[in-house]
Design a protein around this motif. Sequence first.
Motif, mmCIF file in Angstrom:
data_model
loop_
_atom_site.group_PDB
_atom_site.id
_atom_site.type_symbol
_atom_site.label_atom_id
_atom_site.label_comp_id
_atom_site.label_asym_id
_atom_site.label_seq_id
_atom_site.Cartn_x
_atom_site.Cartn_y
_atom_site.Cartn_z
ATOM 1 N N GLY A 133 0.737 -1.649 -0.198
ATOM 2 C CA GLY A 133 0.155 -0.085 0.282
ATOM 3 C C GLY A 133 0.696 1.573 0.193
ATOM 4 O O GLY A 133 1.981 1.004 0.490
ATOM 5 N N ARG A 134 0.532 2.865 -0.163
ATOM 6 C CA ARG A 134 1.453 4.003 -0.846
ATOM 7 C C ARG A 134 -0.132 4.426 -0.643
ATOM 8 O O ARG A 134 0.808 5.181 1.203
ATOM 9 N N LEU A 135 -1.265 5.029 -0.359
ATOM 10 C CA LEU A 135 -1.975 5.743 0.697
ATOM 11 C C LEU A 135 -2.793 5.310 1.467
ATOM 12 O O LEU A 135 -3.658 5.685 1.476
ATOM 13 N N SER A 136 -2.719 3.312 1.549
ATOM 14 C CA SER A 136 -3.497 2.572 2.157
ATOM 15 C C SER A 136 -3.335 1.434 2.434
ATOM 16 O O SER A 136 -1.980 1.146 1.767
ATOM 17 N N ALA A 137 -3.176 1.197 3.830
ATOM 18 C CA ALA A 137 -3.421 -0.017 3.997
ATOM 19 C C ALA A 137 -3.424 -1.870 3.131
ATOM 20 O O ALA A 137 -4.880 -1.519 3.305
ATOM 21 N N VAL A 138 -3.028 -2.288 2.560
ATOM 22 C CA VAL A 138 -3.539 -3.378 1.490
ATOM 23 C C VAL A 138 -2.896 -5.271 1.599
ATOM 24 O O VAL A 138 -2.011 -4.865 2.207
ATOM 25 N N ILE A 139 -4.090 -5.391 2.350
ATOM 26 C CA ILE A 139 -3.593 -7.314 2.562
ATOM 27 C C ILE A 139 -4.432 -8.000 1.941
ATOM 28 O O ILE A 139 -6.104 -8.204 2.152
ATOM 29 N N GLY A 140 -3.111 -8.889 1.678
ATOM 30 C CA GLY A 140 -4.088 -10.225 1.356
ATOM 31 C C GLY A 140 -4.563 -11.463 1.976
ATOM 32 O O GLY A 140 -3.175 -11.160 3.227
ATOM 33 N N ALA A 141 -5.332 -11.717 2.192
ATOM 34 C CA ALA A 141 -5.545 -12.729 2.954
ATOM 35 C C ALA A 141 -6.226 -14.229 2.759
ATOM 36 O O ALA A 141 -7.289 -13.822 1.265
ATOM 37 N N VAL A 142 -6.027 -15.583 3.170
ATOM 38 C CA VAL A 142 -6.840 -16.630 3.314
ATOM 39 C C VAL A 142 -7.496 -16.808 4.023
ATOM 40 O O VAL A 142 -7.053 -16.993 5.559
ATOM 41 N N LEU A 143 -8.962 -17.323 3.627
ATOM 42 C CA LEU A 143 -9.893 -17.003 5.050
ATOM 43 C C LEU A 143 -10.194 -18.946 5.399
ATOM 44 O O LEU A 143 -9.453 -19.082 4.208
ATOM 45 N N ALA A 144 -10.718 -18.755 6.685
ATOM 46 C CA ALA A 144 -11.067 -20.727 6.540
ATOM 47 C C ALA A 144 -11.519 -21.263 5.667
ATOM 48 O O ALA A 144 -11.361 -22.233 5.552
ATOM 49 N N ASP A 145 -12.935 -19.918 5.334
ATOM 50 C CA ASP A 145 -13.973 -20.816 4.557
ATOM 51 C C ASP A 145 -13.189 -20.943 2.910
ATOM 52 O O ASP A 145 -14.207 -21.585 1.992
ATOM 53 N N GLY A 146 -11.680 -20.932 2.825
ATOM 54 C CA GLY A 146 -11.137 -21.108 0.700
ATOM 55 C C GLY A 146 -10.940 -19.903 0.565
ATOM 56 O O GLY A 146 -10.724 -19.801 -0.839
ATOM 57 N N ARG A 147 -12.088 -18.256 0.806
ATOM 58 C CA ARG A 147 -12.217 -17.728 -0.007
ATOM 59 C C ARG A 147 -10.710 -16.738 0.089
ATOM 60 O O ARG A 147 -10.199 -17.002 1.507
ATOM 61 N N GLU A 148 -10.706 -16.134 -1.002
ATOM 62 C CA GLU A 148 -9.294 -15.579 -0.561
ATOM 63 C C GLU A 148 -9.341 -13.841 -0.860
ATOM 64 O O GLU A 148 -9.991 -13.855 -1.880
ATOM 65 N N VAL A 149 -8.899 -13.046 -0.081
ATOM 66 C CA VAL A 149 -9.304 -11.448 -0.354
ATOM 67 C C VAL A 149 -8.625 -10.547 0.049
ATOM 68 O O VAL A 149 -7.390 -11.047 0.426
ATOM 69 N N VAL A 150 -8.832 -9.512 -0.538
ATOM 70 C CA VAL A 150 -8.223 -8.099 -0.279
ATOM 71 C C VAL A 150 -8.860 -7.341 0.926
ATOM 72 O O VAL A 150 -9.646 -7.034 0.674
ATOM 73 N N ILE A 151 -7.667 -7.022 1.692
ATOM 74 C CA ILE A 151 -8.256 -6.328 2.323
ATOM 75 C C ILE A 151 -8.110 -4.752 2.993
ATOM 76 O O ILE A 151 -6.835 -4.247 2.982
ATOM 77 N N LYS A 152 -8.965 -3.460 2.649
ATOM 78 C CA LYS A 152 -7.916 -2.240 1.957
ATOM 79 C C LYS A 152 -8.901 -1.889 3.114
ATOM 80 O O LYS A 152 -9.602 -1.390 3.615
ATOM 81 N N VAL A 153 -7.124 -1.046 4.198
ATOM 82 C CA VAL A 153 -7.309 -0.056 5.105
ATOM 83 C C VAL A 153 -7.106 1.533 4.920
ATOM 84 O O VAL A 153 -6.010 1.363 4.686
ATOM 85 N N ARG A 154 -7.843 2.446 5.573
ATOM 86 C CA ARG A 154 -8.094 3.105 4.876
ATOM 87 C C ARG A 154 -8.330 4.467 5.895
ATOM 88 O O ARG A 154 -9.096 3.978 7.025
ATOM 89 N N GLU A 155 -8.430 5.875 6.473
ATOM 90 C CA GLU A 155 -9.120 6.624 6.481
ATOM 91 C C GLU A 155 -10.196 7.179 6.314
ATOM 92 O O GLU A 155 -10.871 6.631 5.382
ATOM 93 N N PRO A 156 -11.752 6.969 7.557
ATOM 94 C CA PRO A 156 -12.447 7.288 6.344
ATOM 95 C C PRO A 156 -12.807 8.123 6.453
ATOM 96 O O PRO A 156 -12.247 9.866 6.024
#
Length: 401
Positions: A133-156
């Motif tokens: 991430g550059r202007l936000s935190a970008v996190i790639g994750a594998v969930l227990a149900d098998g889904r692969e997702v990207v979680i993007k975290v930034r200021e509201p």
Amino acid sequence: MRTGTPSQVRPPCRSSPSCPLRVSSTDSTARGPTSAAARPAGTPPARTRVAARRPPAWPHSAGAESVTHMASNRKVVSAARSRMTRLARWGGRSTPISRVRPMDLPRIDAGLLDQWCSHHLGSRITAERFRSGRLSAVIGAVLADGREVVIKVREPAARLEGCFAVQSLLHASGYPAPEPILAPTPLGRWTASVEALVEGGDELPSSGRDPRPFASALEALVRTARPLAAGVDLEPKPSWNRWDHDEPGVWTTAEDVERPFHSVVGPDWLERTGRAARERIACRQAPKVIGHGDWFRENFRWRGEELHVAYDWDSAIVETEAVIVGIVATYVAPSVEESAAFLAAYQEVAGRRFERDELEVSWAAVLWLRGWKAKRQVVTGEPIRSLSEDEAIRLSALAGL
């Protein structure tokens, strides 16, 4: 592009009472750089219709008719607009532009993120694939149900709801935007959203920097997102797109730069260029469309000549088509000659020739964005690489300045 003498270039409307950025005709700082010797002879053409074939069906859809039908799907548009109505009830517009401050990137604890996913997604995290991430935190994750997702975290920010609505419509319509999973939702003091992880693809089309694949991808985006353009709130735009800002000075301050751009003086030719470009853009009133404001290479992946996936829909913007085309040209076609080829390719794909006024505004948008990047380099103490004075003169002429 038709040829003609410099006197045939229509002057900007700085003297028009209706111009939102009107300045005195005696203010020399409002004029772009000029040089009769360096001014190119070409002038934008008058509007004519051209017989251009419509772009092929988008590769991720059943066909062109399917894409058109889904883009106008009333349920998708209604749901997106409903989200915007709810947004207005809980807070309205974002923080005023004048309060722009340096970004404080989130540092998210893995345990907290795991609990958040368990609560909002119904599944815990079993592994993290990456953090970036550059202007936000970008996190790639594998969930227990098998889904692969990207979680993007930034200021509201209120505009994030609009960005989510745009991405939802595009994905539902067959445009290659990642599937949205969770709308912006509080995560501590931050806001996080979730989308499906889409991997693969190349940084460039198989034809390299040929403008046609980029023009086709942009035209499909503008056409597909059109149903939302009149009702979605995407203000304020990212700093590098925000030519119509209300900050002091000519240039908007970047979100990740601490020093205000207006606090750094000069160079004079760059300040004049920025003022003239802003004025030229403001003088043309036209319907707004939706586009992507950050065609940075990392935000797009290709398979052959087709767009495989477009990331970073936090950069969705509402602007006139001419401005959006100019912004994209700046990223994918950095030289003046390459930008001219991109503008021609876009008009061919869209099936119409831009009016002279419209084409000049596209060039003014190119001038603004390249100038903004150059000013950022000045503020951060780097050599100016994004725009030279000679290039500013050439672009000013093309913009009718």
